[in-house]
Design an enzyme around this catalytic site. Sequence first.
Site, PDB file in Angstrom:
ATOM      1  N   GLU A  11       0.856  -1.196   0.000  1.00  0.00           N
ATOM      2  CA  GLU A  11       0.000   0.000   0.000  1.00  0.00           C
ATOM      3  C   GLU A  11       0.891   1.245   0.000  1.00  0.00           C
ATOM      4  OE1 GLU A  11      -4.161   1.112   2.141  1.00  0.00           O
ATOM      5  OE2 GLU A  11      -2.511   0.696   3.499  1.00  0.00           O
ATOM      6  N   ASN A  57      -3.169  -7.122   4.521  1.00  0.00           N
ATOM      7  CA  ASN A  57      -3.115  -8.119   3.459  1.00  0.00           C
ATOM      8  C   ASN A  57      -4.140  -9.216   3.742  1.00  0.00           C
ATOM      9  OD1 ASN A  57      -0.622  -6.768   2.667  1.00  0.00           O
ATOM     10  ND2 ASN A  57       0.310  -7.902   4.345  1.00  0.00           N
ATOM     11  N   HIS A  89      -8.112  -3.622  14.319  1.00  0.00           N
ATOM     12  CA  HIS A  89      -8.205  -2.737  13.148  1.00  0.00           C
ATOM     13  C   HIS A  89      -7.966  -3.541  11.861  1.00  0.00           C
ATOM     14  CE1 HIS A  89      -7.302   1.232  11.050  1.00  0.00           C
ATOM     15  NE2 HIS A  89      -6.714   0.365  10.233  1.00  0.00           N
ATOM     16  N   GLU A  90      -6.886  -4.324  11.845  1.00  0.00           N
ATOM     17  CA  GLU A  90      -6.566  -5.070  10.622  1.00  0.00           C
ATOM     18  C   GLU A  90      -7.602  -6.164  10.351  1.00  0.00           C
ATOM     19  OE1 GLU A  90      -4.411  -3.632   8.850  1.00  0.00           O
ATOM     20  OE2 GLU A  90      -3.759  -2.358  10.513  1.00  0.00           O
ATOM     21  N   GLU A 123      -9.972   3.438   6.205  1.00  0.00           N
ATOM     22  CA  GLU A 123      -9.221   3.509   7.456  1.00  0.00           C
ATOM     23  C   GLU A 123     -10.101   3.953   8.633  1.00  0.00           C
ATOM     24  OE1 GLU A 123      -6.571   2.097   7.734  1.00  0.00           O
ATOM     25  OE2 GLU A 123      -5.866   1.964   5.669  1.00  0.00           O
TER      26      GLU A 123
END
Length: 853
Positions: free
Chosen positions: A126, A275, A305-306, A328
């Site tokens: 990213e 990912n 968060h991920e 985000e």
Amino acid sequence: MPGLNLTREEAAQRAAILNVESYNVTLDLTKGATVFGSTTVVRFSATAGSSTFIDAITETVHSVTLNGRQLDPAEVSDGVRISLPALEADNELTIVSDAPYMNTGEGLHRFVDPVDNEVYLYTQFEVPDSRRMFAVFEQPDLKASFTFTITAPAHWDVISNSPTPAPEPADAGEDGSARSVWKFAPTPRLSSYVTALIAGPYQSVRSEVTSSDGRTVPLGVFARKSLMQYLDADNIFELTRQGFEFFEAQFGCPYPFEKYDQLFVPEFNAGAMENAGAVTILEGYVFRGKVTEAQVERRAITVLHELAHMWFGDLVTMRWWNDLWLNESFAEYMSHLAAVENTEFDRAWTTFASVEKSWAYRQDQLPTTHPIFAEINDLQDVEVNFDGITYAKGASVLRQLVAWVGPEQFMSGVRAYFGKHAWSNTELADLMVELEAASGRDLDQWGRLWLETAGVNTLSPAIDADAEGTITGFAINQTAIDEHPTLRPHRLAVGFYNRTPEGKLERTHREELDVDGPRTEVPELVGLKRPDLVLLNDDDLAYAKVRLDPDSWATAKEHLKDFAASLPRTLVWGSAWDAARDGETPARGYVDLILANIAHETDSSVILVQLRQLATALTYFVAEEHKLRSTTEAAGKLWDLASQVEPGSDAQLQFAKSFAQLARSGDQLDRIQELLDGTDTLAGLTVDQDMRWELLTALVAGGRQGQERIDEELARDNTSNGQNAAAQAKAAIPTPEAKAAAWDSIVVKGELSNALQASAVAGFMRVADTALLEPYAGKYFDAVPGIVKERTHALAQQIVVGLYPAQLTTQATVDRTDRFLAGLPEESAALRRMMLENRDAVARALRARAADA
């Protein structure tokens, strides 16, 4: 380099003529330390007769074959793009190339562990860096299926988005070493930036979770061999299961991938990266020694968060980077919500108010602030847009939106959104349609005011009371600055706080309402007894700066420590910081407020933020003539606090670290030396290896130790952590010779990895005597245009922001920056933005110093 900066217009033109079906990517990771072999076969349909290009940052292109036609690499490739002329309706493209390993934390990053000399690789794609590993149409709306085939040393582990297959033996390498081949199954349709490859002798701990659809999803947690002894895998697995349970229920959609691996990787530029099924995480979250509770909570928020991104970002992906904020902000909001509602971190909204919103308010008051929904014209725009607006303000405004439409209605709309758009690309309007349908609210006006305008409003109470203290009038005034005059609707609560007989400040009344326009009357509060303290935006639902009325401020200064709950105390901390940062109150008053109350703070993240802001206030906001004395006195007070609080407590650890950072006097440096040598102790304080480096760096910056002592400590801790710490300490040696050597290493030679460069920059700027930095002010402005032109974005930003002479807090620095900005060419938008933000920090500091003087 021409072609590096893909524009939105180019991406739209390419998307209009292409539909990408699949990539077959074959990599050879056994070709040495500088390059790897990369062969890409792409199948795609196109408008017959059209032409386009594919992105591929390469060392060498050996061959390009389009539909059986051999194209001359010298003619069609410039090292960044490969031209594709005369496309057919259905196309097959094969590109054989060598690509360079990176040491910048971008593309395919290569790291050698100093402990055992093993090689570790990982990808970070990213925004636009999958093109550094394979040829790709590098834009998020050209999703495809990816099949990876990897040749690597036989003793490595190889991880990607699909489950890791059993390796097959391959012919030995040229040096006779054993090699294997891993043939991964095709992925679902993904954007290229969330594909991943992690390879090396990583070690792992395995577990599993049962998904809401009954599947058993394998889980893995990975780290380098030399760090496995410190890996707290059980904690990561517990958080992951709690996240699975919460998100699957909230989103009405099972986890979309076959497995979920989390890999702690070295020299990572960000906190983590989403990912698909193979999340990479900053290795600093593997804790070698005792760390603060704030760091443990931060890791938990990062894990959640991920995981939220697996749905919002990976399953459903933005069409173009102008919706990066939504990607985000959604993950940031959901991670805090999950933490509060389904983990032990049930005070995460206090952390959000302290950490995230203070970042957002700071970013939103810069001259470079922008609407949440920002216009992203090209990749350079998005690279500098990973900021406090995109993450923190966006998440704050989402929280406001949830309050506006209702929590159940919000999640109902989100569930409909996932059901309708799985595996595809969307725009903001696609989500808004579902939220409007679920809530019955018209969000057009809300969206225009909140998402398409910049700046933060300030809310203040207007209170009238009679002689007996009964409220006869209550209103909320809203203001905005001239540059960003928009007044916005807010859903917020007003809290009344009174002192109890035990001396606590407790809420005795709460009124929730909509605020709009310059003045909102609150008749519901008329007739009530005026409390000891009135707090606007109680519970932190709204995004706005808040001011206290004079009576409430007097109560806060005397009784800040007495709040029974952590969140209202944090909101008052934030109001005090805003006032000092805006030059409305003297910085030394803010310093005194912290030192008088910080020992009573119960939230680790709030302590962390307040101590960070204490250092900022002392360095930049306290008037120059008071700076040394105030810093020395603050360090002394912090040592006293570290000695008085509970031995071994989180607060003691934080006070001791802050003391070492601020220590200036001979007696204070003596104390640090005794702690490091073990000739004196602080009851409960563990001086582990990471703390040893902090103490030693303080002694080096204070002129008490030098290179010989640094070398001794590095021999004791010859790890990547140790090398980074040694690089920082070396650059902090307070001599002209040491600063010249550090400058040469960072700016002139430019051979350091991203992690070592960041450490050296931090050490270079750590000075008690700013005269050491004066020779480099001019050199800085001479160097940065070339740095931005020649280095990757990550390395350039470290230097442009990190080496700016902000500690030379004078009008001359502002004037010099203005002259530099005046001479910048139009195309230097990213450098202009960074420099405007640098300038603003000094201009703000000068205003604060004037107020303090």
